[in-house]
Write a protein that holds these residues in place. Structure first.
Motif, PDB file in Angstrom:
ATOM      1  N   ASN A  67       0.713  -1.283  -0.076  1.00 56.22           N
ATOM      2  CA  ASN A  67      -0.079   0.133   0.029  1.00 56.22           C
ATOM      3  C   ASN A  67       0.863   1.281  -0.270  1.00 56.22           C
ATOM      4  O   ASN A  67       0.418   2.433  -0.783  1.00 56.22           O
ATOM      5  N   LYS A  68       1.901   1.176   0.694  1.00 56.78           N
ATOM      6  CA  LYS A  68       2.858   2.454   0.763  1.00 56.78           C
ATOM      7  C   LYS A  68       3.959   2.691   0.015  1.00 56.78           C
ATOM      8  O   LYS A  68       4.204   3.787  -0.724  1.00 56.78           O
ATOM      9  N   LEU A  69       4.786   1.459  -0.485  1.00 55.65           N
ATOM     10  CA  LEU A  69       5.645   1.616  -1.311  1.00 55.65           C
ATOM     11  C   LEU A  69       5.680   0.919  -2.508  1.00 55.65           C
ATOM     12  O   LEU A  69       6.624   0.875  -3.265  1.00 55.65           O
ATOM     13  N   HIS A  70       4.505   0.320  -2.834  1.00 56.20           N
ATOM     14  CA  HIS A  70       4.165  -0.467  -3.954  1.00 56.20           C
ATOM     15  C   HIS A  70       5.038  -1.406  -4.426  1.00 56.20           C
ATOM     16  O   HIS A  70       5.769  -1.776  -5.332  1.00 56.20           O
ATOM     17  N   LEU A  71       5.429  -2.210  -3.287  1.00 59.15           N
ATOM     18  CA  LEU A  71       6.246  -3.325  -3.664  1.00 59.15           C
ATOM     19  C   LEU A  71       5.589  -4.633  -2.987  1.00 59.15           C
ATOM     20  O   LEU A  71       4.704  -4.509  -2.272  1.00 59.15           O
ATOM     21  N   ASP A  72       5.912  -5.780  -3.321  1.00 56.56           N
ATOM     22  CA  ASP A  72       5.552  -7.085  -2.982  1.00 56.56           C
ATOM     23  C   ASP A  72       6.697  -7.912  -2.389  1.00 56.56           C
ATOM     24  O   ASP A  72       7.763  -7.678  -2.853  1.00 56.56           O
ATOM     25  N   LEU A  73       6.300  -8.836  -1.692  1.00 52.23           N
ATOM     26  CA  LEU A  73       7.539  -9.848  -0.783  1.00 52.23           C
ATOM     27  C   LEU A  73       7.554 -10.790  -1.951  1.00 52.23           C
ATOM     28  O   LEU A  73       6.821 -11.275  -2.890  1.00 52.23           O
TER      29      LEU A  73
END
Length: 103
Positions: A67-73
């Motif tokens: 939501n905040k950094l637009h990254l996925d694990l």
């Protein structure tokens, strides 16, 4: 004690990780109040007491990153007992020793 290991992918992300992931550091330390957290470039480890704690922390981190950094694990991100050791920065780290990872 359970470990949560999180791994990003390439050199570009590693270079910008210290700048871009500072928000994650602040979130983990100040919002989640995780005491045992370490990050090197784009890899990080969180130590938690129980598997239930790890599941909760992982969900919070996933939500924050998305939501905040637009990254996925990364798919390699998981939680497991500390006795299995953890892959981190080219080593498999155990409580008593380290092994160089050869893969």
């Amino acid at each position: 004690m359970i470990l949560l290991a999180y791994l990003f992918g390439n050199y570009t992300s590693q270079f910008f990780a210290n700048i871009y992931l500072n928000e994650l550091d602040q979130f983990v330390k100040h919002t989640l109040k995780i005491r045992y957290y370490t990050r090197y470039m784009d890899d990080f480890i969180i130590l938690a007491k129980t598997k239930k704690d790890c599941i909760y922390i992982k969900k919070c981190v996933e939500d924050f990153l998305h939501n905040k950094l637009h990254l996925d694990l990364n798919d390699k991100s998981r939680y497991y007992p500390y006795a299995m050791g953890v892959n981190f920065c080219g080593y498999r780290i155990f409580t008593t020793h380290r092994l160089l990872r050869l893969d």
